[in-house]
Design a protein around this motif. Sequence first.
Motif, PDB file in Angstrom:
ATOM      1  N   GLY A   1      46.404 -65.974  54.326  1.00 49.68           N
ATOM      2  CA  GLY A   1      46.265 -67.252  55.032  1.00 49.68           C
ATOM      3  C   GLY A   1      47.536 -68.059  55.111  1.00 49.68           C
ATOM      4  N   GLY A   2      48.621 -67.572  54.546  1.00 47.52           N
ATOM      5  CA  GLY A   2      49.882 -68.321  54.584  1.00 47.52           C
ATOM      6  C   GLY A   2      50.531 -68.391  53.214  1.00 47.52           C
ATOM      7  N   VAL A   3      51.148 -69.522  52.933  1.00 45.44           N
ATOM      8  CA  VAL A   3      51.866 -69.720  51.665  1.00 45.44           C
ATOM      9  C   VAL A   3      50.942 -70.416  50.662  1.00 45.44           C
ATOM     10  CG1 VAL A   3      53.832 -70.822  50.561  1.00 45.44           C
ATOM     11  CG2 VAL A   3      54.082 -69.849  52.851  1.00 45.44           C
ATOM     12  N   PHE A   4      50.884 -69.874  49.464  1.00 47.22           N
ATOM     13  CA  PHE A   4      50.013 -70.402  48.418  1.00 47.22           C
ATOM     14  C   PHE A   4      50.878 -70.945  47.281  1.00 47.22           C
ATOM     15  CE2 PHE A   4      47.307 -70.164  44.670  1.00 47.22           C
ATOM     16  CZ  PHE A   4      46.131 -70.737  45.144  1.00 47.22           C
ATOM     17  N   PRO A   5      50.663 -72.210  46.857  1.00 48.32           N
ATOM     18  CA  PRO A   5      51.489 -72.782  45.776  1.00 48.32           C
ATOM     19  C   PRO A   5      51.083 -72.239  44.410  1.00 48.32           C
ATOM     20  CG  PRO A   5      49.837 -74.365  46.488  1.00 48.32           C
ATOM     21  CD  PRO A   5      49.726 -73.192  47.431  1.00 48.32           C
ATOM     22  N   LEU A   6      52.071 -72.094  43.562  1.00 53.53           N
ATOM     23  CA  LEU A   6      51.854 -71.614  42.201  1.00 53.53           C
ATOM     24  C   LEU A   6      52.457 -72.602  41.212  1.00 53.53           C
ATOM     25  CD1 LEU A   6      52.939 -67.888  42.685  1.00 53.53           C
ATOM     26  CD2 LEU A   6      50.584 -68.750  42.637  1.00 53.53           C
ATOM     27  N   THR A   7      51.786 -72.793  40.104  1.00 46.61           N
ATOM     28  CA  THR A   7      52.298 -73.654  39.029  1.00 46.61           C
ATOM     29  C   THR A   7      52.022 -72.999  37.690  1.00 46.61           C
ATOM     30  OG1 THR A   7      50.229 -74.906  38.858  1.00 46.61           O
ATOM     31  CG2 THR A   7      51.916 -75.769  40.367  1.00 46.61           C
ATOM     32  N   ALA A   8      52.824 -73.369  36.698  1.00 50.16           N
ATOM     33  CA  ALA A   8      52.652 -72.839  35.335  1.00 50.16           C
ATOM     34  C   ALA A   8      52.914 -73.957  34.338  1.00 50.16           C
ATOM     35  CB  ALA A   8      53.593 -71.670  35.091  1.00 50.16           C
ATOM     36  N   LYS A   9      51.967 -74.137  33.423  1.00 57.17           N
ATOM     37  CA  LYS A   9      52.149 -75.115  32.353  1.00 57.17           C
ATOM     38  C   LYS A   9      52.997 -74.525  31.232  1.00 57.17           C
ATOM     39  CE  LYS A   9      47.761 -77.555  33.051  1.00 57.17           C
ATOM     40  NZ  LYS A   9      46.495 -77.988  32.395  1.00 57.17           N
ATOM     41  N   GLY A  10      53.478 -75.420  30.394  1.00 53.50           N
ATOM     42  CA  GLY A  10      54.294 -74.960  29.270  1.00 53.50           C
ATOM     43  C   GLY A  10      53.546 -74.020  28.360  1.00 53.50           C
ATOM     44  N   SER A  11      52.266 -74.292  28.109  1.00 50.65           N
ATOM     45  CA  SER A  11      51.478 -73.425  27.239  1.00 50.65           C
ATOM     46  C   SER A  11      51.275 -72.045  27.838  1.00 50.65           C
ATOM     47  CB  SER A  11      50.123 -74.073  26.969  1.00 50.65           C
ATOM     48  OG  SER A  11      49.440 -74.348  28.182  1.00 50.65           O
ATOM     49  N   GLU A  12      51.375 -71.927  29.171  1.00 54.05           N
ATOM     50  CA  GLU A  12      51.271 -70.624  29.820  1.00 54.05           C
ATOM     51  C   GLU A  12      52.593 -69.864  29.757  1.00 54.05           C
ATOM     52  OE1 GLU A  12      47.985 -71.317  33.307  1.00 54.05           O
ATOM     53  OE2 GLU A  12      49.974 -72.196  33.626  1.00 54.05           O
TER      54      GLU A  12
ATOM     55  N   GLY B   1      53.641 -70.283  24.108  1.00 57.73           N
ATOM     56  CA  GLY B   1      52.850 -71.090  23.188  1.00 57.73           C
ATOM     57  C   GLY B   1      53.576 -71.421  21.894  1.00 57.73           C
ATOM     58  N   VAL B   2      54.834 -71.000  21.792  1.00 55.51           N
ATOM     59  CA  VAL B   2      55.582 -71.188  20.544  1.00 55.51           C
ATOM     60  C   VAL B   2      55.864 -72.662  20.243  1.00 55.51           C
ATOM     61  CG1 VAL B   2      57.741 -70.663  19.345  1.00 55.51           C
ATOM     62  CG2 VAL B   2      56.564 -68.891  20.657  1.00 55.51           C
ATOM     63  N   PRO B   3      56.347 -73.469  21.212  1.00 56.86           N
ATOM     64  CA  PRO B   3      56.634 -74.866  20.871  1.00 56.86           C
ATOM     65  C   PRO B   3      55.440 -75.628  20.334  1.00 56.86           C
ATOM     66  CG  PRO B   3      57.672 -74.286  22.946  1.00 56.86           C
ATOM     67  CD  PRO B   3      56.777 -73.149  22.582  1.00 56.86           C
ATOM     68  N   ALA B   4      54.280 -75.455  20.954  1.00 56.50           N
ATOM     69  CA  ALA B   4      53.084 -76.162  20.487  1.00 56.50           C
ATOM     70  C   ALA B   4      52.683 -75.692  19.090  1.00 56.50           C
ATOM     71  CB  ALA B   4      51.936 -75.952  21.471  1.00 56.50           C
ATOM     72  N   ALA B   5      52.736 -74.381  18.861  1.00 56.14           N
ATOM     73  CA  ALA B   5      52.364 -73.842  17.554  1.00 56.14           C
ATOM     74  C   ALA B   5      53.314 -74.334  16.457  1.00 56.14           C
ATOM     75  CB  ALA B   5      52.350 -72.318  17.598  1.00 56.14           C
ATOM     76  N   LEU B   6      54.606 -74.316  16.745  1.00 57.26           N
ATOM     77  CA  LEU B   6      55.577 -74.766  15.748  1.00 57.26           C
ATOM     78  C   LEU B   6      55.506 -76.268  15.533  1.00 57.26           C
ATOM     79  CD1 LEU B   6      58.729 -72.589  16.520  1.00 57.26           C
ATOM     80  CD2 LEU B   6      57.072 -72.346  14.666  1.00 57.26           C
ATOM     81  N   ALA B   7      55.132 -77.018  16.555  1.00 61.19           N
ATOM     82  CA  ALA B   7      54.969 -78.458  16.390  1.00 61.19           C
ATOM     83  C   ALA B   7      53.845 -78.754  15.403  1.00 61.19           C
ATOM     84  CB  ALA B   7      54.676 -79.113  17.736  1.00 61.19           C
ATOM     85  N   ILE B   8      52.772 -77.998  15.488  1.00 60.72           N
ATOM     86  CA  ILE B   8      51.656 -78.171  14.544  1.00 60.72           C
ATOM     87  C   ILE B   8      52.087 -77.776  13.134  1.00 60.72           C
ATOM     88  CG2 ILE B   8      49.347 -77.380  13.951  1.00 60.72           C
ATOM     89  CD1 ILE B   8      48.805 -77.072  16.930  1.00 60.72           C
ATOM     90  N   VAL B   9      52.823 -76.680  13.030  1.00 64.49           N
ATOM     91  CA  VAL B   9      53.324 -76.246  11.722  1.00 64.49           C
ATOM     92  C   VAL B   9      54.249 -77.312  11.127  1.00 64.49           C
ATOM     93  CG1 VAL B   9      54.765 -74.547  10.528  1.00 64.49           C
ATOM     94  CG2 VAL B   9      53.088 -73.795  12.221  1.00 64.49           C
ATOM     95  N   GLY B  10      55.131 -77.854  11.972  1.00 60.72           N
ATOM     96  CA  GLY B  10      56.048 -78.885  11.503  1.00 60.72           C
ATOM     97  C   GLY B  10      55.324 -80.136  11.049  1.00 60.72           C
ATOM     98  N   LEU B  11      54.287 -80.529  11.776  1.00 62.30           N
ATOM     99  CA  LEU B  11      53.519 -81.708  11.394  1.00 62.30           C
ATOM    100  C   LEU B  11      52.808 -81.484  10.055  1.00 62.30           C
ATOM    101  CD1 LEU B  11      52.775 -84.530  12.384  1.00 62.30           C
ATOM    102  CD2 LEU B  11      50.786 -83.538  13.522  1.00 62.30           C
ATOM    103  N   ALA B  12      52.262 -80.285   9.871  1.00 55.05           N
ATOM    104  CA  ALA B  12      51.621 -79.963   8.596  1.00 55.05           C
ATOM    105  C   ALA B  12      52.639 -79.955   7.455  1.00 55.05           C
ATOM    106  CB  ALA B  12      50.927 -78.607   8.696  1.00 55.05           C
TER     107      ALA B  12
ATOM    108  N   GLY C   1      61.375 -77.126  13.689  1.00 54.06           N
ATOM    109  CA  GLY C   1      62.089 -77.864  14.726  1.00 54.06           C
ATOM    110  C   GLY C   1      63.087 -76.995  15.471  1.00 54.06           C
ATOM    111  N   ALA C   2      63.847 -76.193  14.713  1.00 49.49           N
ATOM    112  CA  ALA C   2      64.825 -75.316  15.361  1.00 49.49           C
ATOM    113  C   ALA C   2      64.140 -74.291  16.258  1.00 49.49           C
ATOM    114  CB  ALA C   2      65.668 -74.614  14.307  1.00 49.49           C
ATOM    115  N   GLY C   3      63.017 -73.732  15.791  1.00 48.30           N
ATOM    116  CA  GLY C   3      62.283 -72.769  16.609  1.00 48.30           C
ATOM    117  C   GLY C   3      61.704 -73.395  17.860  1.00 48.30           C
ATOM    118  N   THR C   4      61.249 -74.639  17.764  1.00 49.75           N
ATOM    119  CA  THR C   4      60.734 -75.344  18.941  1.00 49.75           C
ATOM    120  C   THR C   4      61.821 -75.525  19.984  1.00 49.75           C
ATOM    121  OG1 THR C   4      59.106 -76.518  17.588  1.00 49.75           O
ATOM    122  CG2 THR C   4      59.636 -77.472  19.717  1.00 49.75           C
TER     123      THR C   4
END
Length: 215
Positions: free
Chosen positions: A56-67, A70-81, A105-108
């Motif tokens: 049908g034409g051109v289709f837009p694509l997007t990607a979130k950071g978690s997609e 997933g390392v930054p989010a996981a390490l942020a939780i580890v750092g908070l703990a 922090g360095a890994g994030t």
Amino acid sequence: MEYVTAVPHPRTQAAASARSGRRSLAVALMCGALGAAVALLASRQRWAEGTTTVAGGVFPLTAKGSEVTGVPAALAIVGLAALVAVFAVRRSGRLLVAALLALSGAGTVAAALSGASDGGVLDEKAAQTSGVTAATAASLSHTAWPYVAAAGGVLLLLAGLLALRYGRLWPAMSGRYERSGAPRPRAAKPLDPDRPEDLWKALDRGEDPTGAGPA
């Protein structure tokens, strides 16, 4: 002739150490909590954009950071703990937890910067959307959110470095309970001979109010 010594008074040194400990503690708590929150928030935002061609034409694509990763989010939780756990341990244990906080922090930072130019997720989405295995995303672009996540990692890293440097000056959780886990017994209230109710209570317990021994 009077001699002036350059050696600071022990009380002055203790006061200066206490001030340094309070300041570093406040900065570390602020940096750690803010860094983890920023990294988690940035991971949920759009990191990459692109398009793919379909029937049908051109289709837009997007990607979130978690997609993308997933390392930054996981390490942020580890750092908070780890930031919370710093106050539950002492001496060498505190150093280990502080090192874990700094490494989180360095890994994030490393993971966020690595994902800032990653287009693999969009290529996978392009292949799924178009039905062509070799399809790739076109007009690929990236947002600033990966760098925001990296900034959160820098704050976590700073909190870890402060914990490594000044953690020995920070307070620990109060030892309310003994090692056995039972509350420490309270000291017995002295018997007041001028209060009749105390005398009767002592007799009920089988004690001699005069202090001579069991009734």
